[in-house]
Motif scaffolding. Structure first.
Motif, PDB file in Angstrom:
ATOM      1  N   ASP A   1       0.680  -0.765  -0.419  1.00 49.41           N
ATOM      2  CA  ASP A   1       0.171   0.292   0.193  1.00 49.41           C
ATOM      3  C   ASP A   1       0.381   1.302  -0.071  1.00 49.41           C
ATOM      4  OD1 ASP A   1      -2.700  -1.648   2.568  1.00 49.41           O
ATOM      5  OD2 ASP A   1      -1.944  -1.603  -0.028  1.00 49.41           O
ATOM      6  N   ARG A   2       1.864   1.381   0.499  1.00 50.76           N
ATOM      7  CA  ARG A   2       2.864   2.573   0.869  1.00 50.76           C
ATOM      8  C   ARG A   2       3.538   2.592  -0.357  1.00 50.76           C
ATOM      9  NH1 ARG A   2       2.930   0.831   7.043  1.00 50.76           N
ATOM     10  NH2 ARG A   2       0.918   1.734   7.917  1.00 50.76           N
ATOM     11  N   THR A   3       4.163   1.820  -0.813  1.00 53.34           N
ATOM     12  CA  THR A   3       4.454   1.731  -1.983  1.00 53.34           C
ATOM     13  C   THR A   3       4.010   1.921  -3.351  1.00 53.34           C
ATOM     14  OG1 THR A   3       5.927  -0.562  -1.585  1.00 53.34           O
ATOM     15  CG2 THR A   3       5.806   0.315  -3.943  1.00 53.34           C
ATOM     16  N   PHE A   4       2.553   1.738  -3.631  1.00 53.48           N
ATOM     17  CA  PHE A   4       1.502   2.772  -3.906  1.00 53.48           C
ATOM     18  C   PHE A   4       1.606   3.774  -3.874  1.00 53.48           C
ATOM     19  CE2 PHE A   4      -0.194   0.502  -7.319  1.00 53.48           C
ATOM     20  CZ  PHE A   4      -0.182  -1.582  -7.381  1.00 53.48           C
ATOM     21  N   ARG A   5       1.293   4.117  -2.737  1.00 54.20           N
ATOM     22  CA  ARG A   5       1.314   5.741  -2.469  1.00 54.20           C
ATOM     23  C   ARG A   5       1.996   6.697  -2.522  1.00 54.20           C
ATOM     24  NH1 ARG A   5      -3.278   3.805   0.861  1.00 54.20           N
ATOM     25  NH2 ARG A   5      -1.756   3.619   3.019  1.00 54.20           N
ATOM     26  N   PHE A   6       3.269   6.507  -1.632  1.00 52.60           N
ATOM     27  CA  PHE A   6       4.605   6.888  -1.223  1.00 52.60           C
ATOM     28  C   PHE A   6       6.345   6.891  -2.625  1.00 52.60           C
ATOM     29  CE2 PHE A   6       2.495   9.210   1.551  1.00 52.60           C
ATOM     30  CZ  PHE A   6       2.055   8.795   2.487  1.00 52.60           C
ATOM     31  N   GLY A   7       5.823   5.353  -3.000  1.00 46.75           N
ATOM     32  CA  GLY A   7       7.104   5.103  -3.188  1.00 46.75           C
ATOM     33  C   GLY A   7       7.187   5.451  -5.360  1.00 46.75           C
ATOM     34  N   PRO A   8       8.682   5.065  -5.254  1.00 45.70           N
ATOM     35  CA  PRO A   8       9.224   5.274  -6.843  1.00 45.70           C
ATOM     36  C   PRO A   8       7.941   4.677  -7.354  1.00 45.70           C
ATOM     37  CG  PRO A   8      10.223   3.912  -6.312  1.00 45.70           C
ATOM     38  CD  PRO A   8       9.726   4.681  -4.869  1.00 45.70           C
ATOM     39  N   GLY A   9       7.600   5.024  -9.188  1.00 34.97           N
ATOM     40  CA  GLY A   9       7.414   4.092 -10.300  1.00 34.97           C
ATOM     41  C   GLY A   9       7.761   2.583 -10.221  1.00 34.97           C
ATOM     42  N   ASP A  10       9.210   2.864 -10.326  1.00 32.37           N
ATOM     43  CA  ASP A  10      10.330   1.361 -10.467  1.00 32.37           C
ATOM     44  C   ASP A  10      10.842   1.583  -9.850  1.00 32.37           C
ATOM     45  OD1 ASP A  10      11.230   3.295 -13.718  1.00 32.37           O
ATOM     46  OD2 ASP A  10      11.725   3.725 -12.230  1.00 32.37           O
ATOM     47  N   SER A  11      12.565   0.733 -10.046  1.00 33.72           N
ATOM     48  CA  SER A  11      13.375   0.291  -8.826  1.00 33.72           C
ATOM     49  C   SER A  11      14.609   0.185 -10.208  1.00 33.72           C
ATOM     50  CB  SER A  11      13.203  -0.807  -7.899  1.00 33.72           C
ATOM     51  OG  SER A  11      14.541  -0.801  -7.858  1.00 33.72           O
ATOM     52  N   ARG A  12      15.432   0.824  -9.731  1.00 32.41           N
ATOM     53  CA  ARG A  12      17.301   1.214 -10.361  1.00 32.41           C
ATOM     54  C   ARG A  12      18.103  -0.007 -10.009  1.00 32.41           C
ATOM     55  NH1 ARG A  12      17.804   6.798  -9.668  1.00 32.41           N
ATOM     56  NH2 ARG A  12      17.209   6.630  -7.311  1.00 32.41           N
ATOM     57  N   PHE A  13      17.318  -0.772  -9.172  1.00 30.99           N
ATOM     58  CA  PHE A  13      18.176  -2.417  -8.445  1.00 30.99           C
ATOM     59  C   PHE A  13      17.543  -3.356  -9.409  1.00 30.99           C
ATOM     60  CE2 PHE A  13      20.388  -4.026  -5.458  1.00 30.99           C
ATOM     61  CZ  PHE A  13      20.218  -5.223  -5.028  1.00 30.99           C
ATOM     62  N   LEU A  14      19.278  -3.498 -10.414  1.00 32.47           N
ATOM     63  CA  LEU A  14      19.792  -4.063 -11.344  1.00 32.47           C
ATOM     64  C   LEU A  14      20.479  -5.628 -10.408  1.00 32.47           C
ATOM     65  CD1 LEU A  14      21.066  -2.041 -14.205  1.00 32.47           C
ATOM     66  CD2 LEU A  14      18.316  -3.062 -13.656  1.00 32.47           C
ATOM     67  N   GLU A  15      20.459  -5.484  -9.242  1.00 25.83           N
ATOM     68  CA  GLU A  15      21.497  -6.249  -9.077  1.00 25.83           C
ATOM     69  C   GLU A  15      20.860  -7.677  -8.513  1.00 25.83           C
ATOM     70  OE1 GLU A  15      24.395  -4.959  -9.327  1.00 25.83           O
ATOM     71  OE2 GLU A  15      23.582  -3.079  -9.461  1.00 25.83           O
ATOM     72  N   HIS A  16      21.533  -8.354  -8.019  1.00 28.36           N
ATOM     73  CA  HIS A  16      21.051  -9.913  -7.868  1.00 28.36           C
ATOM     74  C   HIS A  16      20.623  -9.847  -5.549  1.00 28.36           C
ATOM     75  CE1 HIS A  16      22.090 -12.201 -10.235  1.00 28.36           C
ATOM     76  NE2 HIS A  16      23.515 -12.534 -10.435  1.00 28.36           N
ATOM     77  N   LYS A  17      19.810 -10.198  -5.785  1.00 39.27           N
ATOM     78  CA  LYS A  17      18.841  -9.483  -4.442  1.00 39.27           C
ATOM     79  C   LYS A  17      19.651 -10.393  -3.090  1.00 39.27           C
ATOM     80  CE  LYS A  17      14.474  -8.052  -5.640  1.00 39.27           C
ATOM     81  NZ  LYS A  17      14.124  -6.953  -5.474  1.00 39.27           N
ATOM     82  N   ARG A  18      19.442 -10.702  -2.270  1.00 37.73           N
ATOM     83  CA  ARG A  18      20.230 -11.297  -1.368  1.00 37.73           C
ATOM     84  C   ARG A  18      18.572 -12.306  -0.681  1.00 37.73           C
ATOM     85  NH1 ARG A  18      16.907 -10.120   1.674  1.00 37.73           N
ATOM     86  NH2 ARG A  18      16.664  -8.837   3.775  1.00 37.73           N
ATOM     87  N   HIS A  19      19.461 -13.258  -0.557  1.00 42.01           N
ATOM     88  CA  HIS A  19      18.852 -14.689   0.014  1.00 42.01           C
ATOM     89  C   HIS A  19      19.229 -15.556   1.229  1.00 42.01           C
ATOM     90  CE1 HIS A  19      17.307 -14.773  -4.478  1.00 42.01           C
ATOM     91  NE2 HIS A  19      18.424 -14.659  -5.093  1.00 42.01           N
ATOM     92  N   PHE A  20      17.819 -16.346   1.753  1.00 44.60           N
ATOM     93  CA  PHE A  20      17.942 -16.694   2.857  1.00 44.60           C
ATOM     94  C   PHE A  20      16.811 -18.166   2.802  1.00 44.60           C
ATOM     95  CE2 PHE A  20      19.907 -14.145   5.742  1.00 44.60           C
ATOM     96  CZ  PHE A  20      19.047 -12.684   5.334  1.00 44.60           C
ATOM     97  N   PRO A  21      17.083 -19.556   2.933  1.00 45.10           N
ATOM     98  CA  PRO A  21      16.659 -20.694   3.159  1.00 45.10           C
ATOM     99  C   PRO A  21      15.096 -19.647   3.844  1.00 45.10           C
ATOM    100  CG  PRO A  21      18.956 -21.384   4.321  1.00 45.10           C
ATOM    101  CD  PRO A  21      18.679 -19.360   4.017  1.00 45.10           C
ATOM    102  N   LYS A  22      13.811 -20.207   2.806  1.00 44.62           N
ATOM    103  CA  LYS A  22      12.848 -19.630   3.344  1.00 44.62           C
ATOM    104  C   LYS A  22      11.982 -20.580   2.920  1.00 44.62           C
ATOM    105  CE  LYS A  22      10.959 -16.545   0.153  1.00 44.62           C
ATOM    106  NZ  LYS A  22      10.561 -16.088  -0.698  1.00 44.62           N
ATOM    107  N   PRO A  23      10.772 -21.443   2.906  1.00 39.11           N
ATOM    108  CA  PRO A  23       9.943 -20.295   4.172  1.00 39.11           C
ATOM    109  C   PRO A  23      10.843 -21.544   5.557  1.00 39.11           C
ATOM    110  CG  PRO A  23       8.504 -21.737   3.647  1.00 39.11           C
ATOM    111  CD  PRO A  23       9.607 -21.892   1.751  1.00 39.11           C
ATOM    112  N   LEU A  24      10.471 -21.110   6.969  1.00 42.86           N
ATOM    113  CA  LEU A  24      11.423 -21.847   7.764  1.00 42.86           C
ATOM    114  C   LEU A  24       9.389 -22.035   8.899  1.00 42.86           C
ATOM    115  CD1 LEU A  24      13.742 -20.228   8.782  1.00 42.86           C
ATOM    116  CD2 LEU A  24      13.771 -21.928   7.773  1.00 42.86           C
ATOM    117  N   ASP A  25       9.375 -22.711   9.847  1.00 38.86           N
ATOM    118  CA  ASP A  25       8.235 -22.498  10.189  1.00 38.86           C
ATOM    119  C   ASP A  25       9.156 -22.031  12.652  1.00 38.86           C
ATOM    120  OD1 ASP A  25       6.830 -25.662   9.894  1.00 38.86           O
ATOM    121  OD2 ASP A  25       6.546 -24.026   8.933  1.00 38.86           O
TER     122      ASP A  25
END
Lengths: 154, 435, 765
Positions: free
Chosen positions: C125-149
């Motif tokens: 919701d806040r990205t829609f109302r207050f965020g930029p329209g797109d992202s300039r981030f092209l890199e690999h995102k960091r990862h974790f094993p998921k989902p965990l209980d």
């Protein structure tokens, strides 16, 4: 009116005798449709056999006629159906409610659902018009040719 | 001779003052005796104020003014905290004090405590300084045995105790509120300011927190007088400062010099012996790494707070990292960016995500996967971090990176096109070169 | 649920300031985010959660421009001041908001289509109302094993976490269970438990409500529905006497989720729920849920329609020499209790009682000014007498912890150690010594103003001599208030109707009861079970209106399935006198009907004129019961209405000390939060269920020759049962501690019908 005008008029009529008819002999020939025709829905698979649909239900959210029912379930190691964390355990479209607007196709983030070129959708009962996932995954039962030329004939 | 031995008292006495008798023989503990016997607490406070001694950890905030924020009639106990979490890249001046002149530090803490009516001081030492922690332990034991600390440290029946606390390896615990959180046994992440530590610091009590060098500068000020200190240097940059010089110079090390009297050129070329044969100056981060970089144009800047600020950088912790022309500036900037990413505590979003993003951008540039627009993107990302964060770590990350892009635009553009040249080996064959 | 603090724009001192060019006002000291929200301007937040504590300033989402201050400021930590000029939509502020969202989304996985939070996600919701329209981030995102209980109830997705600290702060600063924490640093920060094990506790589900992204999701609700598939109903929890406000989420006719709802001004439960309340709803379709009416006639059991069952029950009530008796259980609503009274009256003034604790001895305290839970927040001194709030009225524990954080002094008097006894001054009493101990503390307590007395119904009913002592002490403290820790879900409501807690049992034992009607009541699982068991041998036909199968329904002649709290309208009165409306989130199963409907049908067959809807039934009840004056569905609205205080009873000598007969250890009972019928029947709570056991001190254990884990036979003057033994150093000698309410354990057989004091003998089984 002069005789010349009459001859011109009949000439127009006579020319029509020389043209081939536009009539399509439906149902022996199916009326072709343009490529972007919105007909019966189809759910798609990836090349590796996994379903593209992850049961996110955005199609149901987008649908103005409220005709899609999605119940999601978790993929497990023993039963992996889709490529994501979840898949659509139940996917139903009520074809009587559907207005064939194509919003579901636009909403889908995975190109899992498209509207294809098939318009022969009559069924003898209401319950038969609730299409389930297996029906939607299967290739079109009554496909229709796609037209590329202005003329109706192919 | 520009090198002084006021804070590095040990240099005048054979290089080591870890024996209590040696320190006492060199005049040590007299300042505390004089203060507690003959000066009012407020007099000591005023002396600190008049000396214009500025914080030596990096912020440069006048110590006397900070100490004057401590309420004189606090209901809660008042604490002195010594920030010995020396982790700023290029800075290694405090360890020498702790290794070779520890009593001066203890005396300084006790004096500061006397000034602000504190009964308890803490030394927060970075976890990696195991050797130095042991040295401080021994010094504390000796100081307690001799009665310099303990129940009568500030006068008969007026105790002052010092507790040594070891950190566990985090740069962010050198940020004052991060340090206080860690000292309280919590996750070492900075707090919102206000309230400032002088109002609500350690356990929400008034706390004076200062760097090792700052506190070790206090005994000479009390011993010789605030005016004696203040007439060295300039009006706003008084006294001596220790510069830790490292990098491609011939004689890296700690050098105590009077502020303003030496220029950067003199420090690098005269005091530190210049560069290897065939190499020359390219860039220098003069205040630790968290400051804008300086180029050849700035070599003649005087080493004091105002002059460096006018040159577009900061004195900071005075950790001079000097780079010659054998190294690519983009690669050096990437190395610094990796430090900040590794040390980011993760509490606030712009630093946590931004430091990582800047590393990934620079990494792609260095490895030849950059695009020309990446250099501008790097500036834009740093612009969205700076000033928007909870503490100064991310601002310190942005400073060297953004300034490097601004001052070396051609090199960045070249690297964006082709990747960076391979690194030059650190040690080159110096057969026949001068020692 | 709104994340902002309530702001009073009407009363008290106000400062005026400029907000986006508009002149507005707010009380001094209000944080800018809350002041803006109250004045209709949204400043986005993530880490700010005023119910948890002071602002953190971590997420930087609330950056705004304040003239005169350099750069951007965090609105969550900037108090309003006179004539400050604030811009939340200036270029700089917008760049700040764009930047923070772009950076938060940098590593945030593109999980929206598969994430349960999608559609009700504050980050979306806040990205829609207050965020930029797109992202300039092209890199690999960091990862974790998921989902965990994270536990059997909560799933953790570390990649989605935006490090807002809300869950960690809830665990450490609200529930104070000290389990959740961050480990590692920077972008590698991850949520974990200190022990490395599951996050188990009494309030864990709240972190799912407050997590602003899909990092913490409810496992029972995993992939069940999207926000556009569901309808939400505001109702009240019906599993304990506190009566927390809840929101029922229904999909395709079934309640799929229970979550907290907004509690304006944080008067009652502040929007927090205990895990029992949150995860009890699956009990509605446990295997033992009654779905078919039955008639048992001389050896044969027939499945019948509900109309036939109602008709059969009516005949059994109306025929000659029926001599009916009606027992009303604690879950019955006010409307149901009132209808039962009407039916009793129409059946020749038949005896009718509730399964509860007799009210007479406690009247003097109940007549004193009642407290809202919010009154605990600012109390300088809280005196807690008896009971086990952490298990039985769990939300009270949270509120007392909050009061302690605000500097309250906590004095506790009682026999049983519980989660709070380590946090204040605990005066451990042997059973029977409350009066003496309170008397000893009276002078100390009298010195403070505004004391809140939190007292346990069962403990004081067992020690009536303590009641006048406590009441007198309360009267002498200025501005004192009392908060009752009630034992039964709608005990207060049924008391307001004037339903006594005895009468039918005695009549049955005397052979005077023919048809016995049990309305949502299971006397065989209530205190006095042994006496009821024997009495049932003397009664005639048994009509049971119940939700789940039990020994009682197995013996009944007519079984009519009824609805549960999530399935009907009705009024429940909380233990501290708040009357609140239940609203159904689902229909009862096909063969079941709401209790009030069943009773209306029976009443009509008995030719008794009663109203035909819950609201009109209540209206009638209000005209006939003075304790309900002023009550109506409209008045209760969404947030309930406080009932009139009961009038003080005159002293009638009913406060003599009660000393149980026989030999052996005194028995002190409690109801464990996850050890009752709801937890036993809800599959969501399967992994946290608590069994019944008997707890004794090491000295008693060695005296009795019992060890931890042995099975012991407990025998009282009323009955016996067998329980596993747990030895605990924290518990005093001379007392055996056991939990009631665990289905099938039979502890209730040891107790008298009025839940009074009792002694038990233990031996190895």
């Amino acid at each position: 009116m002069s005789v010349q005008d009459s001859i011109k008029g009949f000439g127009v009529t006579f020319k029509q005798f020389l043209k081939s008819p536009e009539t399509i002999d439906y149902p022996d020939q199916k009326t072709p449709v343009w490529p972007r025709f919105r007909g019966r829905h189809r759910l798609w698979l990836h090349d590796n056999g996994l379903e593209k649909c992850v049961g996110c239900s955005l199609c149901a959210a987008a649908c103005p006629a409220d005709c899609i029912r999605v119940v999601a379930e978790e993929n497990t190691a023993e039963n992996r159906v889709s490529a994501g964390e979840r898949y659509a355990k139940i996917y139903e479209i009520n074809m009587l409610r559907c207005i064939f607007c194509g919003y579901c196709e636009v909403a889908c983030p995975f190109d899992a659902i498209t509207l294809e070129a098939e318009y022969e959708l009559s069924e003898p009962s209401r319950i038969a018009e609730i299409y389930d996932k297996d029906m939607l995954l299967a290739p079109s039962p009554k496909p229709v040719p796609i037209r590329t030329e202005p003329s109706g004939r192919q | 001779m520009p090198i002084r031995n006021i804070v590095y008292r040990h240099l005048e006495h054979g290089g080591d003052l870890t024996a209590l008798s040696d320190y006492e023989a060199s005049g040590g503990w007299k300042a505390l005796e004089t203060a507690t016997a003959h000066m009012e607490r407020d007099d000591v406070l005023y002396a600190l104020h008049r000396s214009v001694l500025r914080g030596r950890g990096g912020a440069g905030f006048p110590m006397g003014r900070k100490a004057s924020f401590i309420p004189k009639d606090a209901e809660k106990p008042v604490y002195v905290v010594c920030n010995a979490d020396e982790s700023e890249p290029g800075t290694f001046k405090d360890r020498a004090i702790m290794e070779h002149n520890p009593f001066q530090l203890l005396e300084g803490i006790a004096l500061a405590g006397y000034a602000i009516r504190s009964r308890h001081g803490y030394i927060y030492i970075r976890g990696e300084y195991e050797h130095q922690a042991r040295a401080l332990d021994r010094a504390l034991e000796a100081a307690y045995s001799a009665g310099h600390l303990g129940p009568d440290a500030h006068g008969p029946g007026e105790p002052f105790d010092i507790t040594l606390h070891r950190g566990a390896g985090a740069y962010i615990c050198g940020e004052e509120t991060g340090l206080l959180e860690s000292l309280e046994g919590k996750r070492g992440q900075p707090r919102l300011k206000p309230p400032f530590p002088a109002v609500a610091g350690l356990w929400e009590s008034p706390t004076l927190i200062n760097n090792v060098e700052t506190l070790a500068s206090v005994p000479p000020i009390i011993e010789h007088g605030a005016d004696w200190w203040a007439q060295m240097g300039t009006e706003k940059s008084t006294g001596v400062k220790i510069f830790s010089v490292s990098g491609h110079v011939m004689r890296p090390g700690n050098y105590e010099i009077v502020l303003h009297d030496t220029s950067l050129r003199e420090l690098i070329y005269d005091i530190c012996g210049g560069f290897r044969p065939g190499r020359d100056f390219k860039a220098c981060w003069v205040g630790g790494s968290s400051v804008p970089v300086l180029t050849k144009e700035h070599l003649d800047v005087a080493l004091d707070y105002e002059s460096l600020q006018a040159a577009g950088t900061f004195l900071g912790s005075a950790g001079c990292i000097v780079m010659d022309d054998s190294e690519c500036i983009v690669r050096a900037t990437l190395r610094l960016a990796e430090f900040y990413r590794h040390e980011s505590c993760g509490k606030c979003s712009p630093c946590r995500e931004g430091t990582m993003w800047m590393v990934k951008l620079l990494d792609r540039l260095v490895n030849g996967e950059g695009r020309p627009e990446d250099v501008d993107l790097l500036l834009k990302v740093s612009g969205r971090i700076q000033g928007r964060v909870l503490c100064a770590l991310a601002d310190g990350a942005v400073a060297p990176i953004a300034s490097a892009v601004h001052l070396f635009p051609d090199e960045f553009a070249e690297v964006a096109r082709n990747g960076s040249p391979p690194p030059t080996p650190m040690i080159e064959s110096t057969a026949g070169a001068a020692a | 649920m709104t994340d902002y603090a309530p702001v009073d724009l009407e009363r008290g001192e106000q400062v005026e300031f400029d907000l986006n060019g508009r002149r507005v006002h707010a009380p001094p000291g209000t944080m800018l985010v809350d002041a803006a929200h109250a004045n209709g301007v949204e400043i986005p937040i993530f880490c700010y959660e005023p119910r948890i504590g002071p602002p953190l300033g971590a997420c930087r989402m609330c950056l705004v421009e304040v003239e005169g201050m350099r750069g951007l400021q965090t609105a969550c930590s900037t108090p309003v001041s006179q004539d400050m000029v604030v811009h939340t939509k200036s270029d700089l502020a917008v760049d700040g908001q764009d930047g923070v969202l772009e950076l938060i989304l940098a590593n945030h996985p593109l999980d929206c289509p598969v994430c349960d939070k999608g559609g009700e996600c504050p980050l979306q919701d806040r990205t829609f109302r207050f965020g930029p329209g797109d992202s300039r981030f092209l890199e690999h995102k960091r990862h974790f094993p998921k989902p965990l209980d994270l536990s059997s109830l909560i799933a953790l997705d570390r990649e989605r976490c935006i490090s807002c600290f809300r869950c960690v702060r809830f665990s450490q600063e609200v529930a104070e269970d000290g389990l959740l924490t961050f480990q590692e640093r920077g972008g590698d920060s991850e949520i974990t438990t200190f022990t490395g094990g599951a996050y188990e506790g009494r309030f864990t589900g709240n972190i799912v409500d407050i997590c602003p992204v899909g990092a913490l999701t409810s496992i029972p609700y995993r992939f069940v529905a999207r926000p556009w598939d569901v309808t939400n109903t505001e109702s009240v929890c019906g599993t304990c006497p506190v009566g927390c406000n809840v929101e029922l989420t229904t999909r395709e006719g079934r309640v799929q989720r229970v979550s907290g709802r907004e509690d304006p001004n944080w008067i009652h439960e502040e929007g927090w729920l205990c895990d029992k309340c949150r995860y009890a709803f699956p009990a509605a379709w446990s295997p033992d849920r009654l779905t078919t009416p039955l008639i048992r006639d001389g050896g044969t059991t027939r499945e019948v329609s509900i109309e036939e069952a109602v008709a059969a029950a009516s005949v059994l009530l109306a025929r000659e020499n029926a001599r009916p008796g009606i027992v009303v259980g604690p879950e019955a609503t006010v409307e149901e209790g009132f209808l039962a009274q009407k039916i009793a009256a129409a059946s020749g003034d038949a005896p009718i009682q509730q399964l509860g604790i007799p009210a007479a001895t406690l009247a003097p305290i109940r007549a004193l000014p009642p407290a809202e839970l919010a009154d605990l927040d600012g109390a300088p001194l809280i005196v807690e007498v008896g009971g086990d709030p952490a298990n039985q009225q769990a939300i009270v524990e949270l509120r007392i912890r909050k009061a302690l954080r605000h500097g309250a002094r906590l004095v506790m008097v009682g026999s049983r150690p519980h989660a709070l006894t380590g946090l204040g001054e605990w005066h451990e009493t042997a059973p029977g010594q409350i009066a003496e101990t309170v008397g000893r503390l009276a002078d100390d307590i009298k010195g403070t103003e505004g004391v809140i007395f939190v007292w346990d119904e069962q403990s004081l009913a067992q020690e009536p001599d303590a009641v006048p002592v406590l009441a007198e002490l309360m009267a002498e403290v200025e501005n004192a208030k009392q908060l009752e820790l009630g034992a039964h879900i709608n005990g207060a409501g049924l008391r307001a109707l004037g339903l006594p807690a005895d009468g039918v049992l005695e009549a049955a034992e005397a052979g005077d009861i023919g048809t016995l009607v049990c309305l949502l009541a299971d006397p065989l699982s209530a205190p006095g079970a042994s006496r009821w068991d024997a009495a049932l041998g003397k009664t005639g036909p048994l009509v049971v209106i119940a939700t789940h199968a039990s020994e009682l329904t197995d013996a009944a002649n007519v079984v009519i399935p009824a609805s549960m709290a999530t399935e009907h309208e009705g009024t429940l009165v909380s233990m501290n006198g708040r009357a609140q409306r239940l609203r159904p989130g689902q229909e009862p199963p096909d063969g079941a009907a709401p209790g009030w409907q069943i009773l209306v049908a029976i009443a009509h067959r008995l030719h008794t004129d009663v109203a035909r809807s819950p609201s009109t039934i209540l209206r009638t009840a209000v005209t006939e019961r003075s304790a309900l004056t002023g009550l109506s569905y409209k008045e209760m609205g969404r947030l309930g209405m406080r009932l009139r205080r009961p009038s003080p009873a005159s002293a009638n000598g009913a406060h003599a000390p009660r000393e149980p007969a026989g030999e052996g250890l005194r028995l002190v009972t409690t109801r464990r939060i996850f050890g009752d019928g709801f937890a036993a029947r809800s599959d969501a709570l399967e992994h946290v269920r608590q069994p019944a056991d008997v707890v004794i001190s090491p000295a008693e254990a060695s005296r009795l020759g019992l060890e931890d884990g042995d099975r012991a036979r407990l025998v009282s003057e009323h009955g016996e049962c067998v329980l596993p033994v747990r030895v605990s150093e924290a518990h005093q000698d001379g007392v055996a501690f056991a939990a009631v309410g665990v289905p099938g354990a039979g502890v209730e057989r040891l107790l008298p019908a009025d839940d009074g004091p009792v002694r038990v003998q233990l031996s190895r089984a």
